[in-house]
Design a protein around this motif. Structure first.
Motif, PDB file in Angstrom:
ATOM      1  N   ILE A   1     -16.813   3.839 -42.328  1.00 50.96           N
ATOM      2  CA  ILE A   1     -17.076   2.351 -42.068  1.00 50.96           C
ATOM      3  C   ILE A   1     -18.294   2.239 -40.946  1.00 50.96           C
ATOM      4  CG2 ILE A   1     -16.315   0.180 -41.093  1.00 50.96           C
ATOM      5  CD1 ILE A   1     -13.478   0.887 -42.725  1.00 50.96           C
ATOM      6  N   ALA A   2     -18.117   3.007 -39.735  1.00 50.19           N
ATOM      7  CA  ALA A   2     -19.015   2.970 -39.038  1.00 50.19           C
ATOM      8  C   ALA A   2     -20.513   3.310 -39.262  1.00 50.19           C
ATOM      9  CB  ALA A   2     -18.756   3.822 -37.649  1.00 50.19           C
ATOM     10  N   ALA A   3     -20.559   4.376 -40.517  1.00 47.61           N
ATOM     11  CA  ALA A   3     -21.889   4.718 -41.051  1.00 47.61           C
ATOM     12  C   ALA A   3     -22.491   3.553 -41.783  1.00 47.61           C
ATOM     13  CB  ALA A   3     -21.851   6.095 -41.826  1.00 47.61           C
ATOM     14  N   ARG A   4     -21.655   3.082 -42.571  1.00 47.34           N
ATOM     15  CA  ARG A   4     -22.077   1.688 -43.028  1.00 47.34           C
ATOM     16  C   ARG A   4     -22.511   0.817 -42.212  1.00 47.34           C
ATOM     17  NH1 ARG A   4     -23.542   3.766 -47.271  1.00 47.34           N
ATOM     18  NH2 ARG A   4     -24.256   1.551 -47.799  1.00 47.34           N
ATOM     19  N   ARG A   5     -21.751   0.377 -41.150  1.00 45.92           N
ATOM     20  CA  ARG A   5     -22.230  -0.444 -40.135  1.00 45.92           C
ATOM     21  C   ARG A   5     -23.544  -0.253 -39.282  1.00 45.92           C
ATOM     22  NH1 ARG A   5     -23.933  -3.920 -38.484  1.00 45.92           N
ATOM     23  NH2 ARG A   5     -23.210  -5.658 -37.183  1.00 45.92           N
ATOM     24  N   ALA A   6     -23.744   1.045 -39.175  1.00 40.24           N
ATOM     25  CA  ALA A   6     -24.837   1.517 -38.611  1.00 40.24           C
ATOM     26  C   ALA A   6     -26.022   1.415 -39.657  1.00 40.24           C
ATOM     27  CB  ALA A   6     -24.749   3.208 -38.140  1.00 40.24           C
ATOM     28  N   ALA A   7     -25.948   1.465 -40.775  1.00 37.79           N
ATOM     29  CA  ALA A   7     -26.709   1.180 -41.731  1.00 37.79           C
ATOM     30  C   ALA A   7     -27.159  -0.187 -41.905  1.00 37.79           C
ATOM     31  CB  ALA A   7     -26.512   1.750 -43.151  1.00 37.79           C
ATOM     32  N   GLY A   8     -26.518  -1.024 -41.247  1.00 41.19           N
ATOM     33  CA  GLY A   8     -26.706  -2.532 -41.373  1.00 41.19           C
ATOM     34  C   GLY A   8     -25.893  -3.411 -42.143  1.00 41.19           C
ATOM     35  N   GLN A   9     -24.854  -2.685 -42.611  1.00 44.55           N
ATOM     36  CA  GLN A   9     -24.025  -3.645 -43.393  1.00 44.55           C
ATOM     37  C   GLN A   9     -22.790  -3.967 -42.750  1.00 44.55           C
ATOM     38  OE1 GLN A   9     -21.732  -1.192 -46.551  1.00 44.55           O
ATOM     39  NE2 GLN A   9     -22.574  -2.428 -47.987  1.00 44.55           N
ATOM     40  N   GLN A  10     -22.461  -5.410 -43.212  1.00 41.30           N
ATOM     41  CA  GLN A  10     -21.421  -6.016 -42.363  1.00 41.30           C
ATOM     42  C   GLN A  10     -20.120  -5.553 -42.969  1.00 41.30           C
ATOM     43  OE1 GLN A  10     -22.451 -10.195 -42.210  1.00 41.30           O
ATOM     44  NE2 GLN A  10     -23.455  -9.972 -39.991  1.00 41.30           N
ATOM     45  N   VAL A  11     -19.001  -5.100 -42.132  1.00 40.34           N
ATOM     46  CA  VAL A  11     -17.668  -4.741 -42.744  1.00 40.34           C
ATOM     47  C   VAL A  11     -16.557  -5.530 -41.992  1.00 40.34           C
ATOM     48  CG1 VAL A  11     -16.394  -3.049 -43.309  1.00 40.34           C
ATOM     49  CG2 VAL A  11     -18.678  -2.468 -43.291  1.00 40.34           C
ATOM     50  N   VAL A  12     -15.664  -6.095 -42.843  1.00 37.21           N
ATOM     51  CA  VAL A  12     -14.353  -6.741 -42.293  1.00 37.21           C
ATOM     52  C   VAL A  12     -13.352  -5.626 -42.687  1.00 37.21           C
ATOM     53  CG1 VAL A  12     -12.657  -8.418 -42.374  1.00 37.21           C
ATOM     54  CG2 VAL A  12     -15.427  -9.000 -42.242  1.00 37.21           C
ATOM     55  N   LEU A  13     -12.728  -5.141 -41.882  1.00 39.04           N
ATOM     56  CA  LEU A  13     -11.545  -4.413 -42.169  1.00 39.04           C
ATOM     57  C   LEU A  13     -10.213  -5.081 -42.107  1.00 39.04           C
ATOM     58  CD1 LEU A  13     -10.273  -1.463 -42.651  1.00 39.04           C
ATOM     59  CD2 LEU A  13     -10.384  -1.156 -40.397  1.00 39.04           C
ATOM     60  N   VAL A  14      -9.657  -5.096 -43.337  1.00 37.37           N
ATOM     61  CA  VAL A  14      -8.251  -5.524 -43.531  1.00 37.37           C
ATOM     62  C   VAL A  14      -7.175  -4.420 -43.288  1.00 37.37           C
ATOM     63  CG1 VAL A  14      -6.319  -6.981 -44.800  1.00 37.37           C
ATOM     64  CG2 VAL A  14      -8.891  -7.734 -44.693  1.00 37.37           C
TER      65      VAL A  14
END
Length: 384
Positions: free
Chosen positions: A51-64
């Protein structure tokens, strides 16, 4: 309920998940818990790294994330999952702090910040609470924070009985207007029968309800979690019916799933984005009773998008007041939910009567029992 200003079209296929600006990822207790009931830190850290890699790539992530009750079992020395409500609430209280501490530590290794968001059904039932939750999540995402959402099991009773975050994840996906929902579980996708049974087949794509014909699923998940494939399918139905596609796969497949690779089961979006009010009515409003409709009335409120009149009602169940949410039940099952204009004590005397007959009986301005603006259709499900 204020609608978010984001405008997004449904993704055409799972490859779009990798490019989606905003996604919701839900992970279940069984994917985060070791055999002894403690948190499985290697699995949690692997999930966070992806998830951190996706976030670093500019994607917003909400983790449930589920796991609060499971995380509290070991520190309290319990032999297994609590059976009574009070112990479950206490276990969730201990486990929630531990769970968020582990997420804070794991994301911190990647230079990212998390924010805890605890929700109950009240936060999706009450309009002001809904707007507050939406505003808080939007602000967290704008600040670059990864929201970690969980049910507030310490004070909620319905959520513990519900037992899993699948439905919550689907509702949160709508709340933040996500482009996709990724459900992570302990099996690699939806099978047409028990995965351990020889000859069962992995269903790669679900585009309509017809693709689920003959699929055999169970309602119970692992010993730690209490979800199961039934709750996953319910969540997929809520999300896809609101224009949000879903990927269902195992937590071990999180990296290829978020990269848009061909893993798990893809549920294509089947409906348009609903207003917050209609989604609340369809999936979050607390139902106080049932109105039984004849076939003509059922068609009028579904196919005809018309208000429900007393003439088409054949029976009333429950104890409710004007303004409460009720289910509308046709000959083949529940077809809609709505806010009723009359109480359960008033309605029996009105059943089957036309507006003219009601006026003759003294109701000078008979109202629709449920106005079409206060109706939300649901997919028909058979009565038990």
């Amino acid at each position: 309920m204020r609608e978010d200003v984001r405008v997004n079209l449904p993704l055409a296929n799972r490859a779009g998940v990798a490019r989606a600006p905003r996604i919701v990822v839900k992970v279940g207790s069984s994917s985060l818990t070791a055999a002894d009931g403690s948190l499985d830190l290697p699995s949690l850290r692997h999930l966070v790294a992806v998830i951190a890699a996706r976030r670093a790539a500019g994607q917003q992530v909400v983790l449930v994330s589920s796991g609060a009750i499971a995380a509290g079992i070991s520190p309290l020395g319990l032999p297994g999952k609590p059976k009574d409500l009070a112990t479950a609430q206490a276990t969730a209280s201990v486990g929630q702090g531990l769970l968020v501490a582990r997420y804070t530590e794991a994301f911190g290794r990647h230079g990212q910040t998390v924010g805890q968001v605890l929700l109950t059904a009240e936060d999706l039932i009450r309009r002001q609470n809904y707007a507050n939750a939406q505003r808080a999540l939007e602000r967290l995402l704008a600040l670059g924070v990864v929201p970690v959402v969980n049910e507030n099991d310490t004070v909620a009773t319905d959520e513990i009985r519900f037992g899993d975050n699948d439905r919550l994840a689907a509702l949160v996906s709508h709340l933040v207007r996500a482009d996709a929902l990724v459900l992570l579980t302990d099996v690699d996708g939806l099978y047409d029968g028990p995965p351990t049974r020889p000859g069962t087949r992995l269903i790669r794509t679900v585009t309509t309800g017809a693709d689920l014909a003959g699929v055999e699923v169970t309602g119970r998940g692992s010993d730690i979690g209490t979800g199961g494939m039934v709750t996953k399918l319910d969540a997929a139905s809520i999300a896809t019916g609101s224009g949000i596609p879903v990927v269902l796969t195992s937590a071990a497949n999180v990296e290829p799933a978020l990269a848009g690779e061909e893993v798990g089961t893809w549920f294509a979006a089947t409906g348009r984005r609903k207003s917050a009010r209609r989604l609340w009515l369809a999936h979050a409003a607390q139902v106080r009773g049932r109105l039984h409709l004849d076939a003509g009335a059922a068609r009028a409120v579904t196919d005809g998008k018309r208000s429900l009149l007393a003439a088409g009602i054949t029976g009333v169940d429950g104890d409710f007041e004007p303004g409460d949410a009720v289910e509308l039940v046709g000959p083949d099952g529940v077809v809609a939910r709505g806010l009723v204009a009359y109480g359960s004590q008033e309605l029996p005397a009105m059943l089957g009567k036309s507006s003219a007959q009601l006026r003759e009986n003294g109701d000078t301005l008979p109202r629709a029992v449920v106005h079409r603006d206060d109706l939300a259709q649901v997919r028909p499900r058979r009565r038990r």
